[in-house]
Design an enzyme around this catalytic site. Structure first.
Site, mmCIF file in Angstrom:
data_model
loop_
_atom_site.group_PDB
_atom_site.id
_atom_site.type_symbol
_atom_site.label_atom_id
_atom_site.label_comp_id
_atom_site.label_asym_id
_atom_site.label_seq_id
_atom_site.Cartn_x
_atom_site.Cartn_y
_atom_site.Cartn_z
ATOM 1 N N GLY B 56 0.848 -1.210 0.000
ATOM 2 C CA GLY B 56 0.000 0.000 0.000
ATOM 3 C C GLY B 56 0.864 1.232 0.000
ATOM 4 N N THR B 57 0.600 2.173 -0.918
ATOM 5 C CA THR B 57 1.603 3.223 -1.105
ATOM 6 C C THR B 57 1.177 4.346 -2.015
ATOM 7 O OG1 THR B 57 3.631 2.019 -0.793
ATOM 8 C CG2 THR B 57 3.643 3.477 -2.619
#
Lengths: 223, 273
Positions: B56-57
């Site tokens: 997640g980013t």
């Protein structure tokens, strides 16, 4: 005839929680000693903490068979290192070794959630936290295992320090003394035991400081 | 049988001739173990779901007049749980090249470190620094050989070499793209919105840094899987330099200052001299 699937899994989850807190000149590593499978308790006295090097301890929760295999592998690699370099592995070096060891099983992972704790080369406390496939990070405190979602927010509340990524950098040492940190760990496990069925029985606390390593035990609820 | 690139894991040749039984598992770099199952894909799907590696980013990078600007957030999530708010997603491969991390944290950390090793070996073997083109190709080839095995890597290689600033996007599907502007990660749509509308080639370093910072900030605002600290790096002719690291919670109040309401103002005046 539909394709046959395997009806067994190579993995199991034996539950339990681990915590590590780094201080200015000490490190506290703690884990409960309950080992379960499903709704059954296999034993109340299984240690999840192992000594990897003079100033480096590892606590692991998850699938204890994978944990045991991992511990043995790391111990063997440490022995080879000692033979080749005539010294103990430092905590940061062991941290990198653990990361690589976990990643080599990227396609058949160790189901092991690890926390490494010890003193770095300057004698300051250090804690490294991992996911199951080897991504790792040096932090001031961490928890892993079935109770980690209960424990981590409380540690954040008590110990949260400015992120190391901030620029200009801000100092991030835990202001707690060694005895305060040990008390905090006892409090945290007592609370986690109340609300997590897989955490309980007994708490094993290991403190690493300049003088060496000492262990302490505390009873937890057995229900 | 699939041929995999074990270039990253070459075991020490000093062990040649020794009984492989003794060496297995103890050599300095064993090859990847594959599970003994008929359904590799199914097993990988289940294993990844169970293990829930951190991901997640939002990351972004763009080329402009003064070089390359690289920025990223610092949150790692495992399923719905935030496993860390202080992950280093901008990896310093060497003093003049940066890599960004998006996707599986362990995959990115391991392969970027491996790329750094390969770049250093290239320098030693060829007595000159590796180009950004070369470095990105090395990584892309490795990832291509593991295509279909479940690696999750979405990275940008940014650097300054003899031909000037360079930026490549490389992913675990085997894709490699040269470009001027990229954003990667779950928050990238939001970052693109801000980045594309504010981008000009001839910006100063401060303007470009502020654009990068705001793009990351807006992505963290709207994407639950992005957050923490927005780091901004600049790559110039003399290498990279970290320009800023700001907590996005505090950036919110910087971009949306709280003006005291009239009631509070009256109270303040009354309590005054």
């Amino acid at each position: 005839m539909t394709k046959q699937q395997a009806n067994w899994s190579p993995y199991d989850n034996n539950g339990g929680s681990c915590v590590a807190i780094a201080g200015a000149d000490y490190c506290v590593i703690a884990a409960d000693t309950r080992m379960s499978t499903g709704y059954n308790i296999l034993t109340r006295e299984c240690s999840k903490i192992t000594k990897l090097a003079d100033k480096c301890m590892m606590a692991s929760s998850g699938f204890q068979a994978d944990v045991k295999a991992l511990q043995k592998l790391l111990a063997a690699r440490h022995l080879i290192y000692q033979h080749q370099h005539n010294k103990q592995m430092s905590c940061p070096a062991m941290a990198q070794l653990l990361s690589n060891t976990l990643y080599y099983k990227r396609f058949f992972p160790y189901y092991s959630f690890n926390v490494l704790g010890g003193l770095d080369s300057e004698g300051k406390g250090c804690v490294y936290t991992y996911d199951a496939v080897g991504s790792y990070e040096r932090v001031g405190y961490s928890s892993q295992g079935s109770g980690s979602t209960l424990i981590m927010p409380f540690l954040d509340n008590q110990l949260k320090s400015p992120s190391p990524l901030l620029l200009p950098a801000q100092d991030a040492v835990t202001p707690l003394s060694e005895s305060e940190a040990v008390d905090l760990v006892k409090t945290v496990f007592a609370s986690a035991t109340e609300r997590d069925i897989y955490t309980g029985d007994k708490l094993e606390i290991v403190v690493v400081n300049a003088e060496g390593i000492r262990s302490e035990y505390m009873d937890l609820r057995k229900d | 049988m699939m041929k995999l690139d074990f270039g990253g894991l070459e075991s020490a040749s000093q062990f040649h001739g020794v009984d492989s039984e003794l060496v297995d598992g103890l050599s300095s770099a064993p090859s990847f173990e594959i599970p003994n199952t008929t359904n590799f894909d199914g097993f990988q799907k289940e294993a990844i779901q169970m293990v829930k590696p951190a991901k997640g980013t939002t990351t972004l990078a763009f080329i402009f007049k003064e070089g390359v600007m690289v920025a990223a957030d610092s949150r790692a999530s495992m399923g719905g749980y935030i496993s860390s708010q202080s992950v280093k997603k901008i990896i310093e491969i060497n003093p003049y090249m940066l890599g960004t991390m998006a996707g599986g944290a362990a995959d990115c950390q391991f392969w970027h470190r491996n790329l750094g090793i390969k770049c250093r070996l290239h320098e030693l073997a060829n007595k000159r620094r590796i180009s950004v083109t070369g470095a990105s190709k090395l990584l892309a080839n490795i990832l291509y050989s593991y295509r279909g095995m479940g690696l999750s890597v979405g990275t940008m290689i940014a650097g300054w070499d003899e031909t000037g600033p360079g930026l490549y996007y490389v992913d675990s599907e085997g894709g490699r793209l040269k470009g001027n502007r990229f954003s990667v990660g779950s928050g990238s749509p939001y970052a693109y919105g801000v980045l594309d509308s504010g981008y000009r080639y001839d910006m100063s370093v401060e303007e470009a840094a502020e654009l990068a910072r705001r793009a990351i900030y807006h992505a963290t605002f709207r994407d639950g899987a992005s957050g923490g600290v927005a780091s901004v790096y600049h790559v110039g002719p003399n290498g990279w330099k970290k320009l800023s690291g700001d907590d996005v919670g505090e950036l919110y109040y910087k971009y949306n200052p709280v003006t005291p309401s009239t009631v509070e103002q009256e109270m303040a005046e009354a309590a005054g001299p």
